[in-house]
Design an enzyme around this catalytic site. Structure first.
Site, PDB file in Angstrom:
ATOM      1  CG  HIS A  29      61.467  27.397   4.639  1.00 34.60           C
ATOM      2  ND1 HIS A  29      60.175  27.094   4.977  1.00 34.60           N
ATOM      3  CD2 HIS A  29      61.709  26.786   3.472  1.00 34.60           C
ATOM      4  CE1 HIS A  29      59.654  26.313   4.051  1.00 34.60           C
ATOM      5  NE2 HIS A  29      60.562  26.107   3.119  1.00 34.60           N
ATOM      6  CG  HIS A  55      62.818  19.670   3.992  1.00 38.31           C
ATOM      7  ND1 HIS A  55      62.556  19.610   2.650  1.00 38.31           N
ATOM      8  CD2 HIS A  55      61.851  20.454   4.531  1.00 38.31           C
ATOM      9  CE1 HIS A  55      61.479  20.354   2.386  1.00 38.31           C
ATOM     10  NE2 HIS A  55      61.045  20.874   3.511  1.00 38.31           N
ATOM     11  CG  HIS A  93      57.116  27.989   0.678  1.00 37.36           C
ATOM     12  ND1 HIS A  93      56.298  26.914   0.399  1.00 37.36           N
ATOM     13  CD2 HIS A  93      58.307  27.439   1.058  1.00 37.36           C
ATOM     14  CE1 HIS A  93      56.962  25.799   0.610  1.00 37.36           C
ATOM     15  NE2 HIS A  93      58.181  26.078   1.010  1.00 37.36           N
ATOM     16  CG  PHE A 114      58.760  19.326  -0.713  1.00 34.55           C
ATOM     17  CD1 PHE A 114      59.156  20.643  -0.522  1.00 34.55           C
ATOM     18  CD2 PHE A 114      57.402  19.066  -0.789  1.00 34.55           C
ATOM     19  CE1 PHE A 114      58.227  21.669  -0.416  1.00 34.55           C
ATOM     20  CE2 PHE A 114      56.462  20.077  -0.683  1.00 34.55           C
ATOM     21  CZ  PHE A 114      56.875  21.374  -0.490  1.00 34.55           C
ATOM     22  CG  HIS A 132      58.966  24.210   7.239  1.00 33.20           C
ATOM     23  ND1 HIS A 132      57.827  23.446   7.133  1.00 33.20           N
ATOM     24  CD2 HIS A 132      59.778  23.805   6.231  1.00 33.20           C
ATOM     25  CE1 HIS A 132      57.948  22.626   6.094  1.00 33.20           C
ATOM     26  NE2 HIS A 132      59.120  22.818   5.527  1.00 33.20           N
ATOM     27  CG  HIS A 145      55.765  20.175   2.938  1.00 35.89           C
ATOM     28  ND1 HIS A 145      56.567  19.076   3.104  1.00 35.89           N
ATOM     29  CD2 HIS A 145      56.565  21.263   3.005  1.00 35.89           C
ATOM     30  CE1 HIS A 145      57.819  19.475   3.241  1.00 35.89           C
ATOM     31  NE2 HIS A 145      57.858  20.800   3.202  1.00 35.89           N
ATOM     32  CG  HIS A 172      60.852  25.408  -2.539  1.00 33.05           C
ATOM     33  ND1 HIS A 172      61.858  24.632  -2.029  1.00 33.05           N
ATOM     34  CD2 HIS A 172      60.178  25.881  -1.458  1.00 33.05           C
ATOM     35  CE1 HIS A 172      61.797  24.637  -0.700  1.00 33.05           C
ATOM     36  NE2 HIS A 172      60.784  25.395  -0.330  1.00 33.05           N
TER      37      HIS A 172
HETATM   38 CU1  C2O Z   1      59.441  22.004   3.647  1.00 30.61          CU
HETATM   39 CU2  C2O Z   1      59.889  25.091   1.560  1.00 30.61          CU
HETATM   40  O1  C2O Z   1      59.497  23.378   2.311  1.00 30.61           O
END
Ligand code: C2O
Length: 550
Positions: free
Chosen positions: A293, A107, A260, A280, A137, A128, A264
């Site tokens: 995710h 990631h 989303h 990230f 993802h 992203h 995070h």
């Molecule tokens: Cu690649 Cu929730 O991010």
């Protein structure tokens, strides 16, 4: 059903033919010095990348069902397997591509500029801020899940999903909280992950002081709006195109990616590095990342369903985007976005042309989601009760607000930016609305990439040329998660300024607030965190890709 009525497909948009190419996998033998914030975190893989790349052999398992995290909690047999699989992943040799840390590093590599795109020496592969966010993802989770299954020799294994779109799932999933479990991660905001605290989908590093039931209502409304406002045009939900070699585009993430991001931010530590989930580069070190995710992926699946299973982008530059992963047989494989699309799409002209070449096999990845209630899809009172409604204009303190003009403006948290924006057309007929969606666009958004930035957008009807004190209806947000890079001396963290764009569908919103006959709107941008400059606010009509039956 509130969002229902999406029956037959009609009206294919003949999008502009663009001379570009899909994003291709990078040369894995050329990993640059991508870094997480803490100095010891170099995320390039220890293996060379000179392995042979094969086509992926899609699994032939029975359909596997992902279940909500708050419901698997009491399934002891499942939990034992899940924990054992993660434990084994953690115990693999550090340089094994399946090793827990290596899985997390993938990631970091794809968001912190570890690889440049093929045939370029300065355009990073970034997963992203664009239309490849969801397909990349989805594959990332799929391989992670298949590897965990392989480690415990269980071909039916699935990861759970953090069901944050329903009341009982809106707290941090308990299965990740036990400090003795391999699913635990100490680098979290302890105020949030304990004690049944409700996740705030508009979180921006200040605590929401509303009651739990009010935060739940706000979350459900935010999810409802996200779907409703972007149902007729996929890029509003999923993000704008990105094509090979493009350098100067204004990145636009869809509103699903925006929602989303809040989880995070809310899970990561509140200190300067926001580890693990809040940055990230470190996010995937926390097992809850994959669970979060999994729900994002589920939201995409629901979106697709609501649109009659229509392929979101009939564009080869999306369909042929290609990614590399180590699969459950330790093989480096390449996969295309189009290969995961789970249902046959028949061209609406009834000529039976299968638009997508590789997606003929339904549910090719062989997983689905347990059907659970969707409270945000029903009737909820999401409309703000404007305190101003009962007052006469004489009682209101009306302010003159100008147009945006052309000079970029820095947002100021204590003084929201308010501008009057002309609409291209008012009182549009139903048919016109089906063909074109009204979109509020904010362009040339600059943020400092080493910190998270968020602003919220509100829309109101002006009183002539004057704005009332009420910001009006919430239309959506811009969120950019921190994306730190290391400078040459190994300590510097200044991120370069990068431009972005925000596109919000407002056709249904204007119906909700009875603004059909307004020539102009008052748009208010409220900075919530970070430093942000914007270069323009406008309203455009964009061709829909699915009839707007809202
Ligand atoms: Cu690649 Cu929730 O991010």
């Amino acid at each position: 059903m509130l969002l229902g009525g999406l029956g037959g497909l009609y009206g294919v948009t003949a999008g502009p033919k663009v001379l570009a190419e899909p994003i291709m996998p990078p040369d894995l033998s050329k990993c640059h010095d991508a870094n997480a914030p803490a100095l010891d975190n170099h995320c390039c893989p220890p293996y060379s990348g000179s392995e042979k790349i094969l086509e992926y052999d899609f699994p032939a398992t029975p359909l596997r069902v992902r279940r909500p995290a708050h419901l698997v909690k009491d399934d002891q047999e499942y939990m034992d397997k899940y924990k054992e699989a993660v434990r084994r992943m953690k115990n693999l040799p550090a340089d094994h591509p399946w090793n827990y840390k290596q899985q997390a590093n993938i990631h970091c590599q794809y968001c912190n500029d570890a690889y440049y795109q093929q045939n370029t020496d300065d355009v990073p592969v970034q997963v992203h801020f664009s239309w490849i966010f969801l397909p990349w993802h989805r594959y990332y989770l799929h391989f992670y899940e298949r590897i965990l299954g392989k480690l415990i020799d269980d071909d039916t294994f699935t990861i759970p999903f953090w069901n944050w779109d329903t009341k009982d799932g809106m707290t941090f999933p308990a299965i990740f909280q036990d400090a003795a479990s391999p699913l635990y991660d100490p680098k979290r905001d302890q105020r949030h992950v304990k004690d049944g605290k409700i996740l705030d989908l508009k979180y921006a590093y200040t605590e929401n002081t509303a009651s739990d039931s009010e935060i739940i209502r706000e979350n459900l409304c935010f999810i409802q709006k996200t779907f409703k406002h972007s149902l007729s045009l996929a890029e509003l939900f999923m993000g704008d195109p990105v094509r090979a070699g493009e350098k100067e585009i204004q990145e636009a993430n869809g509103q699903l990616e925006v929602i989303h991001n809040a989880a995070h931010m809310w899970v990561g530590e509140p200190d300067r590095y926001k580890e693990n989930m809040g940055d990230f580069s470190t996010a995937a070190r926390d097992s809850v990342f994959f669970c979060h995710h999994s729900n994002v992926d589920r939201m995409w699946d629901i979106y697709r369903n609501l649109r009659g299973n229509r392929v979101e982008f009939e564009d080869n530059d999306w369909l042929d985007s290609t990614f590399l992963f180590h699969d459950e047989n330790e093989q480096l494989v390449k996969v295309k976005a189009s290969q995961m699309l789970s249902r046959i799409y028949t061209h609406p002209c009834k000529c039976n042309r299968n638009v997508i070449r590789d997606c003929l096999n339904p549910t090719k990845l062989r997983y689905t989601f347990e059907q659970v209630p969707l409270p945000w899809l029903g009737k909820i009172n999401c409309q703000k009760t404007a305190e101003t409604k009962s007052k006469s204009t004489a009682e209101l303190s009306l302010k003159r607000v100008g147009e945006f003009a052309t000079t970029p403006k820095a947002l100021d948290a204590s003084n929201p930016l308010r501008v009057i924006v002309a609409r291209p057309k008012k009182n549009r007929k139903k048919k016109e609305k089906q063909e074109k969606v009204e979109v509020l666009q904010i362009k040339d958004i600059k943020v400092t990439t080493n910190e998270t930035a968020r602003f919220d957008v509100y829309v109101a009807v002006p009183y002539g040329d004057l704005a009332g004190p009420d910001y009006g209806e919430f239309a959506g947000s811009f969120v950019r998660l921190a994306h730190r890079k290391k400078g040459s001396d190994g300590t510097q963290e200044q991120g370069p300024k990068k431009k972005g764009k925000l596109k919000l569908g407002i056709t249904p919103l204007l119906e909700d607030i009875d603004a059909e006959d307004a020539d102009k709107l008052v748009v208010t941008l409220v900075l919530r965190t970070g430093s942000v400059t914007v270069g323009g606010v406008s309203i455009k009509l964009l061709q829909t890709d699915t009839p707007a039956v809202i």
